[in-house]
Write a protein that holds these residues in place. Structure first.
Motif, PDB file in Angstrom:
ATOM      1  N   MET A 300       0.427  -1.310  -0.228  1.00 19.68           N
ATOM      2  CA  MET A 300       0.075   0.178  -0.057  1.00 19.68           C
ATOM      3  C   MET A 300       0.770   0.636   0.251  1.00 19.68           C
ATOM      4  O   MET A 300       1.033   1.849   0.778  1.00 19.68           O
ATOM      5  N   ASN A 301       1.265   1.059  -1.425  1.00 21.48           N
ATOM      6  CA  ASN A 301       1.859   2.871  -1.550  1.00 21.48           C
ATOM      7  C   ASN A 301       1.740   3.112  -2.500  1.00 21.48           C
ATOM      8  O   ASN A 301       1.390   3.049  -3.659  1.00 21.48           O
ATOM      9  N   ASP A 302       2.020   4.537  -2.383  1.00 26.35           N
ATOM     10  CA  ASP A 302       1.670   5.525  -3.242  1.00 26.35           C
ATOM     11  C   ASP A 302       2.171   5.257  -4.438  1.00 26.35           C
ATOM     12  O   ASP A 302       3.941   5.453  -4.542  1.00 26.35           O
ATOM     13  N   GLY A 303       1.001   5.434  -5.782  1.00 26.63           N
ATOM     14  CA  GLY A 303       2.333   4.735  -6.538  1.00 26.63           C
ATOM     15  C   GLY A 303       1.962   2.997  -7.312  1.00 26.63           C
ATOM     16  O   GLY A 303       1.974   2.626  -8.108  1.00 26.63           O
ATOM     17  N   ILE A 304       2.028   2.417  -6.394  1.00 26.66           N
ATOM     18  CA  ILE A 304       1.807   1.381  -6.492  1.00 26.66           C
ATOM     19  C   ILE A 304       0.123   1.101  -5.880  1.00 26.66           C
ATOM     20  O   ILE A 304      -0.231   0.436  -7.346  1.00 26.66           O
ATOM     21  N   PHE A 305      -0.579   1.572  -4.966  1.00 22.90           N
ATOM     22  CA  PHE A 305      -1.649   1.664  -4.547  1.00 22.90           C
ATOM     23  C   PHE A 305      -2.148   2.926  -4.388  1.00 22.90           C
ATOM     24  O   PHE A 305      -1.962   2.545  -3.216  1.00 22.90           O
ATOM     25  N   PRO A 306      -2.715   4.073  -4.623  1.00 19.06           N
ATOM     26  CA  PRO A 306      -3.358   3.712  -6.332  1.00 19.06           C
ATOM     27  C   PRO A 306      -2.069   3.162  -6.797  1.00 19.06           C
ATOM     28  O   PRO A 306      -0.966   4.492  -7.503  1.00 19.06           O
ATOM     29  N   ASN A 307      -1.776   3.175  -8.589  1.00 18.65           N
ATOM     30  CA  ASN A 307      -1.400   2.719  -9.560  1.00 18.65           C
ATOM     31  C   ASN A 307      -1.047   4.198  -9.423  1.00 18.65           C
ATOM     32  O   ASN A 307      -1.991   4.833 -10.346  1.00 18.65           O
ATOM     33  N   ARG A 308      -0.135   4.330 -10.390  1.00 11.28           N
ATOM     34  CA  ARG A 308       0.404   5.895 -11.091  1.00 11.28           C
ATOM     35  C   ARG A 308       0.101   6.272 -12.861  1.00 11.28           C
ATOM     36  O   ARG A 308      -0.479   6.787 -12.722  1.00 11.28           O
ATOM     37  N   ASN A 309       0.287   4.508 -13.525  1.00  9.34           N
ATOM     38  CA  ASN A 309      -0.326   4.600 -14.396  1.00  9.34           C
ATOM     39  C   ASN A 309      -1.653   5.905 -14.611  1.00  9.34           C
ATOM     40  O   ASN A 309      -2.207   5.949 -15.762  1.00  9.34           O
ATOM     41  N   LYS A 353       5.802   5.368  -0.094  1.00  7.77           N
ATOM     42  CA  LYS A 353       6.442   5.995   0.442  1.00  7.77           C
ATOM     43  C   LYS A 353       4.172   6.073   0.585  1.00  7.77           C
ATOM     44  O   LYS A 353       3.796   4.968  -0.144  1.00  7.77           O
ATOM     45  N   PRO A 354       3.801   5.858   2.467  1.00  6.28           N
ATOM     46  CA  PRO A 354       2.559   4.896   2.480  1.00  6.28           C
ATOM     47  C   PRO A 354       1.198   5.549   1.528  1.00  6.28           C
ATOM     48  O   PRO A 354       1.760   6.715   1.037  1.00  6.28           O
ATOM     49  N   SER A 355       0.632   4.742   0.522  1.00  3.61           N
ATOM     50  CA  SER A 355      -0.174   5.518   0.141  1.00  3.61           C
ATOM     51  C   SER A 355      -1.171   6.163   0.709  1.00  3.61           C
ATOM     52  O   SER A 355      -1.752   5.698   2.437  1.00  3.61           O
ATOM     53  N   ARG A 356      -2.068   7.738   0.107  1.00  2.00           N
ATOM     54  CA  ARG A 356      -2.802   7.920   0.736  1.00  2.00           C
ATOM     55  C   ARG A 356      -4.621   7.490   1.011  1.00  2.00           C
ATOM     56  O   ARG A 356      -5.154   7.846   1.636  1.00  2.00           O
ATOM     57  N   PHE A 357      -4.154   6.156   0.748  1.00  2.87           N
ATOM     58  CA  PHE A 357      -5.583   5.631   1.450  1.00  2.87           C
ATOM     59  C   PHE A 357      -5.386   5.424   2.152  1.00  2.87           C
ATOM     60  O   PHE A 357      -6.790   4.809   2.859  1.00  2.87           O
ATOM     61  N   ILE A 358      -4.661   5.006   2.881  1.00  2.00           N
ATOM     62  CA  ILE A 358      -3.821   4.969   4.041  1.00  2.00           C
ATOM     63  C   ILE A 358      -4.580   5.835   5.109  1.00  2.00           C
ATOM     64  O   ILE A 358      -5.627   5.246   6.235  1.00  2.00           O
ATOM     65  N   LYS A 359      -4.447   6.818   4.989  1.00  2.00           N
ATOM     66  CA  LYS A 359      -5.208   7.625   5.766  1.00  2.00           C
ATOM     67  C   LYS A 359      -6.258   7.803   5.730  1.00  2.00           C
ATOM     68  O   LYS A 359      -7.007   8.108   6.288  1.00  2.00           O
TER      69      LYS A 359
END
Length: 444
Positions: A300-309, A353-359
């Motif tokens: 759960m990292n930004d760029g991975i999830f949510p997916n950057r592309n 860095k942690p995904s924004r979804f975690i917050k």
């Protein structure tokens, strides 16, 4: 989606019946899903209510790197299994296929049975086997590697030609590649292939970097163009993950291409679990419609999830990614573990860095597992501290290495330790501060 949202505008006489009751997940899990999806604009107002009790808190953890994240997940799984939870009742979900690599190696090292649901194990994937066939040609040039590398991408060299060289090799007691290399009357296509392999060998002899060699192979062999032409983004991600692994392998062990090929072969040749208890690893897309007692949502990292592309390619990308995260959360019935890591991501060429979804998922009943993690320190400082600690070892201790597997300590010096690993790796000297070395049974 807009048609559903605007349905009552198109049909003013219609009546909307909202189904709030959920019979799968506990309320704490649903609260995380409800909080997350509230950030999507233009949604139908609906919060799910559980038919069950509040249940266990949703657990979050941000680990130092992908190896620590994998071991953290393994530790939770071992604990739950010891408490009576079946492996079959646990699943690990991830946004992108390449994320399974480190987890698979840790599970194999710790003898945790698993399958890749709806897909292939990392080292069984076509693009990984394609790249490895070229590395094997540089390392020792076996016949199977030749047949795969000569056909991927296609070079106009058919089976009749290969059969001719197979007979020549058998008569001369050499490999097919050696038979081609010594054939003065070989066709231009055969000579071009031999020259390409020889150029790879020369490049590695002069450069010594497996990482750089793979990049050269991708360009000069035509593999990169083949992947890009087919718009195989997922395959390129898997190859980038392999490149990152090769770099870490050399940086941490000081070994070369022969040892790296051996390591990949060791993990790739292990038999797949086909019956009995096993954990299912899968992408979130593959998990749609399924449910599990316990779910681990990893990477759960930004760029991975949510997916950057996905976010860059569509103005609705972040909305769709959030819906996908909602699906992942609601696969869990009783327990949900969410993990991220602060390591370097070779696929995205940046520190995680942690995904924004975690917050967005957090609520008053969520818990952060911060054992062993200094939240006050920057990711860079935490990462460097991993290489400052020295593992306390004694001769005869049994250890597990991230790449070489299980071994027995023979000798301990101030900065290094001599370890006898299982076949085919043999005895090696490892830095005591290498983060991928642990005492057997120690999952911290």
């Amino acid at each position: 989606m807009n048609f559903i949202i605007d349905f009552d505008k198109h049909y003013p006489d219609s009546k909307t019946i909202t189904l709030h009751r959920n019979y799968r997940s506990t309320q704490n899990i649903l609260d995380s899903a409800n909080r997350l999806i509230q950030y999507n604009p233009d949604r139908l107002d609906k919060d799910l209510l559980s038919h069950k009790a509040a249940g266990d808190a949703v657990v979050f953890s941000n680990l130092d790197d992908e190896h620590d994240e994998a071991y953290w997940i393994a530790r939770q799984i071992k604990r739950l299994h010891d408490e009576g939870v079946s492996y079959l009742d646990m699943a690990i979900l991830y946004r992108s296929n390449y994320l399974s690599r480190t987890l698979e190696k840790v599970f194999m090292n710790l003898n945790i049975p698993y399958i890749i649901y709806g897909g292939l194990r990392f080292y069984d994937r076509q693009e990984i086997k394609d790249v490895m066939s070229y590395l094997r040609m540089v390392s020792h040039g076996d016949d199977l590697a030749l047949r795969r590398s000569i056909a991927t991408p296609r070079r106009g060299i058919g089976e009749k030609t290969l059969d001719k060289y197979f007979e020549k090799a058998k008569n001369e007691n050499v490999t097919i590649y050696e038979a081609m290399k010594t054939d003065d009357s070989a066709s231009k296509r055969i000579k071009d292939y031999v020259n390409m392999i020889e150029s790879f060998k020369k490049f590695y002899e002069e450069n010594g970097s497996i990482e750089s060699l793979i990049y050269k192979i991708l360009e000069d062999s035509g593999l990169r163009k083949a992947f890009e032409k087919a718009e195989e983004i997922e395959r390129l991600e898997n190859v980038k993950a392999l490149i990152g692994e090769a770099k870490e392998f050399q940086d941490n062990t000081g070994e070369g291409i022969a040892e790296y090929v051996q390591m990949v072969s060791l993990y790739g040749d292990r038999e797949e679990v086909l019956d009995g208890e096993y954990i299912r690893l899968m992408t979130i897309h593959a998990a749609k419609g399924l449910e599990f007692d316990t779910v681990f949502l990893m990477g759960m990292n930004d760029g991975i999830f949510p997916n950057r592309n996905s976010v860059l390619e569509s103005k609705h990308g972040i909305t769709e990614e959030r819906r996908l995260a909602y699906v992942a959360i609601t696969r869990a019935m009783h327990r949900l573990f969410v993990s991220s890591n602060a390591g370097f991501n070779y696929v995205m060429s940046q520190r995680n860095k942690p995904s924004r979804f975690i917050k967005e998922m957090e609520h008053k009943e969520t818990v952060h597992d911060v054992r062993g993690i200094r939240q006050s320190e920057s990711p860079d400082k935490r990462y460097m501290k991993k290489f400052q600690r020295k593992l306390s070892l004694r001769p005869a201790d049994v250890v597990v290495h991230d790449d070489f597997g299980e071994g027995i300590v023979l000798k301990v010096d101030t900065d290094t330790v001599k370890i006898a690993f299982n076949h085919p790796f043999g005895t090696k000297t490892i830095m005591r501060n290498f983060s991928g070395l642990r005492l057997k049974g120690d999952l911290t």
